[in-house]
Design a protein around this motif. Structure first.
Motif, short mmCIF file in Angstrom:
data_model
loop_
_atom_site.label_atom_id
_atom_site.label_comp_id
_atom_site.label_asym_id
_atom_site.label_seq_id
_atom_site.Cartn_x
_atom_site.Cartn_y
_atom_site.Cartn_z
N SER A 63 0.86 -1.20 0.00
CA SER A 63 0.00 0.00 0.00
C SER A 63 0.89 1.24 0.00
O SER A 63 1.00 1.93 1.01
CB SER A 63 -0.92 0.00 1.23
OG SER A 63 -1.64 -1.20 1.35
N PRO A 64 1.51 1.54 -1.14
CA PRO A 64 2.51 2.63 -1.17
C PRO A 64 1.93 4.01 -0.95
O PRO A 64 2.70 4.97 -0.81
CB PRO A 64 3.12 2.49 -2.57
CG PRO A 64 2.06 1.82 -3.39
CD PRO A 64 1.37 0.88 -2.45
N TRP A 65 0.61 4.14 -0.92
CA TRP A 65 0.02 5.46 -0.67
C TRP A 65 0.09 5.86 0.80
O TRP A 65 -0.19 7.00 1.16
CB TRP A 65 -1.43 5.50 -1.15
CG TRP A 65 -2.35 4.50 -0.51
CD1 TRP A 65 -3.06 4.66 0.64
CD2 TRP A 65 -2.66 3.20 -0.99
NE1 TRP A 65 -3.80 3.55 0.92
CE2 TRP A 65 -3.58 2.62 -0.08
CE3 TRP A 65 -2.27 2.45 -2.11
CZ2 TRP A 65 -4.10 1.34 -0.23
CZ3 TRP A 65 -2.80 1.18 -2.26
CH2 TRP A 65 -3.69 0.63 -1.34
N HIS A 66 0.45 4.93 1.68
CA HIS A 66 0.63 5.27 3.08
C HIS A 66 2.06 5.77 3.32
O HIS A 66 3.01 5.25 2.75
CB HIS A 66 0.36 4.06 3.98
CG HIS A 66 -1.08 3.66 4.01
ND1 HIS A 66 -1.51 2.39 3.67
CD2 HIS A 66 -2.20 4.36 4.32
CE1 HIS A 66 -2.82 2.32 3.78
NE2 HIS A 66 -3.26 3.50 4.17
N GLY A 67 2.20 6.75 4.18
CA GLY A 67 3.52 7.28 4.49
C GLY A 67 3.73 7.42 5.99
O GLY A 67 2.83 7.15 6.79
N ASP A 68 4.93 7.89 6.36
CA ASP A 68 5.28 8.11 7.77
C ASP A 68 4.99 6.88 8.62
O ASP A 68 4.38 6.97 9.70
CB ASP A 68 4.53 9.32 8.33
CG ASP A 68 4.84 10.61 7.57
OD1 ASP A 68 5.94 10.69 6.98
OD2 ASP A 68 4.00 11.52 7.56
N VAL A 69 5.43 5.73 8.15
CA VAL A 69 5.18 4.47 8.85
C VAL A 69 6.14 4.35 10.03
O VAL A 69 7.35 4.47 9.87
CB VAL A 69 5.34 3.27 7.90
CG1 VAL A 69 5.14 1.96 8.65
CG2 VAL A 69 4.37 3.38 6.73
N THR A 70 5.58 4.13 11.22
CA THR A 70 6.40 4.00 12.43
C THR A 70 5.96 2.77 13.21
O THR A 70 4.79 2.65 13.58
CB THR A 70 6.25 5.25 13.33
OG1 THR A 70 6.60 6.41 12.58
CG2 THR A 70 7.15 5.12 14.55
N TRP A 71 6.91 1.88 13.44
CA TRP A 71 6.65 0.67 14.22
C TRP A 71 7.11 0.89 15.67
O TRP A 71 8.18 1.44 15.91
CB TRP A 71 7.40 -0.53 13.64
CG TRP A 71 6.88 -0.99 12.32
CD1 TRP A 71 7.28 -0.55 11.09
CD2 TRP A 71 5.87 -1.98 12.10
NE1 TRP A 71 6.57 -1.21 10.11
CE2 TRP A 71 5.70 -2.10 10.69
CE3 TRP A 71 5.10 -2.78 12.92
CZ2 TRP A 71 4.80 -2.97 10.12
CZ3 TRP A 71 4.20 -3.66 12.35
CH2 TRP A 71 4.05 -3.75 10.98
N ASP A 72 6.29 0.43 16.62
CA ASP A 72 6.64 0.52 18.03
C ASP A 72 6.47 -0.84 18.70
O ASP A 72 5.53 -1.58 18.38
CB ASP A 72 5.75 1.53 18.76
CG ASP A 72 5.99 2.95 18.29
OD1 ASP A 72 7.14 3.39 18.34
OD2 ASP A 72 5.02 3.62 17.86
N GLU A 73 7.38 -1.14 19.62
CA GLU A 73 7.23 -2.32 20.47
C GLU A 73 6.47 -1.88 21.71
O GLU A 73 6.88 -0.93 22.39
CB GLU A 73 8.60 -2.88 20.86
CG GLU A 73 9.46 -3.29 19.67
CD GLU A 73 8.85 -4.43 18.87
OE1 GLU A 73 8.25 -5.32 19.49
OE2 GLU A 73 8.96 -4.39 17.63
N ILE A 74 5.38 -2.54 22.02
CA ILE A 74 4.55 -2.15 23.16
C ILE A 74 4.31 -3.35 24.08
O ILE A 74 4.50 -4.50 23.68
CB ILE A 74 3.20 -1.57 22.70
CG1 ILE A 74 2.36 -2.64 21.97
CG2 ILE A 74 3.40 -0.34 21.83
CD1 ILE A 74 0.93 -2.21 21.68
N VAL A 75 3.90 -3.06 25.29
CA VAL A 75 3.52 -4.09 26.24
C VAL A 75 2.01 -4.14 26.31
O VAL A 75 1.33 -3.11 26.38
CB VAL A 75 4.11 -3.81 27.64
CG1 VAL A 75 3.59 -4.82 28.66
CG2 VAL A 75 5.63 -3.84 27.58
N VAL A 76 1.47 -5.35 26.30
CA VAL A 76 0.02 -5.56 26.41
C VAL A 76 -0.23 -6.39 27.66
O VAL A 76 0.43 -7.40 27.90
CB VAL A 76 -0.52 -6.29 25.17
CG1 VAL A 76 -2.00 -6.61 25.34
CG2 VAL A 76 -0.30 -5.46 23.92
N GLY A 77 -1.18 -5.95 28.46
CA GLY A 77 -1.51 -6.68 29.68
C GLY A 77 -1.98 -5.75 30.77
O GLY A 77 -1.99 -4.52 30.60
#
Length: 207
Positions: A63-77
């Motif tokens: 989906s190249p129309w999306h930009g500013d992609v940022t991945w984060d590691e998060i804690v769930v619980g």
């Protein structure tokens, strides 16, 4: 000693101890083997964070129309809110209780400037919509969902070896984000995409 000989020795030893006939002793030992073998851990069949992350990654890659992609590691619980800082970030060295786990979140922006995000929970939501929504609710046909259906119903060990297509991931993520299908995926065998702006493009090799 081979496995068969060892098994026969066990059976004869039991016969001597209990006085049972050979077949009875054999069945009793086989029953013990079944009951003492470790059961699968609770939740071992569930779709993992790594599987949902792969779906989101495939969706964004196609989906190249999306930009500013940022991945984060998060804690769930239950303790997640106590483990993050004021900006919502988690230290890699954070100590997790047995009820907490590491997961992921990805944020991105569409061409209109609207920010969206995906997470493990949202991908599962999209999957449920596709799997259980039904044609009367989603308008999707069996042909559109059959690969996802098969992937979903595979044993966990097999499912984790399989890779969904970019079209499958696009469909799942659209239901996760919008609750419906908006874009279709052009996935022709020839690799050619139908282009409504073809006459405006400069042919390759020309300036």
């Amino acid at each position: 000693m081979t496995k068969d000989k060892a098994k026969k020795t066990e059976i004869r030893d039991r016969m001597e101890q209990t006085g049972e006939p050979y077949n009875v002793a054999r069945r009793a030992l086989e029953s013990e083997d079944t009951t003492t073998s470790p059961a699968p851990a609770a939740g071992a069949h569930l779709i993992t964070d790594e599987e949902t992350r792969r779906i989101a990654d495939t969706f964004l890659s196609s989906s190249p129309w999306h930009g500013d992609v940022t991945w984060d590691e998060i804690v769930v619980g239950p303790n997640a809110e106590w483990l993050c800082d004021e900006d919502g970030n988690f230290a890699p060295s954070a100590f997790l209780s047995p009820d907490d786990r590491w997961s992921w979140r990805v944020t991105f922006v569409d061409p209109s400037g609207e920010a969206r995000h995906l997470s493990h929970e949202l991908i599962l939501k999209g999957l449920r919509e596709v799997i259980y929504g039904g044609k009367e609710n989603t308008g999707l046909s069996f042909l559109e969902t059959r690969r996802i259906m098969q992937w979903f119903t595979e044993p966990a060990a097999e499912r984790r070896k399989l890779v969904l297509s970019s079209g499958d991931c696009l469909l799942i993520c659209q239901y996760a984000l919008y609750g419906r299908q908006i874009f279709t995926h052009d996935d022709h065998a020839s690799g050619e995409k139908f282009d409504l702006f073809a006459e405006q493009r400069t042919p390759q090799g020309e300036n």
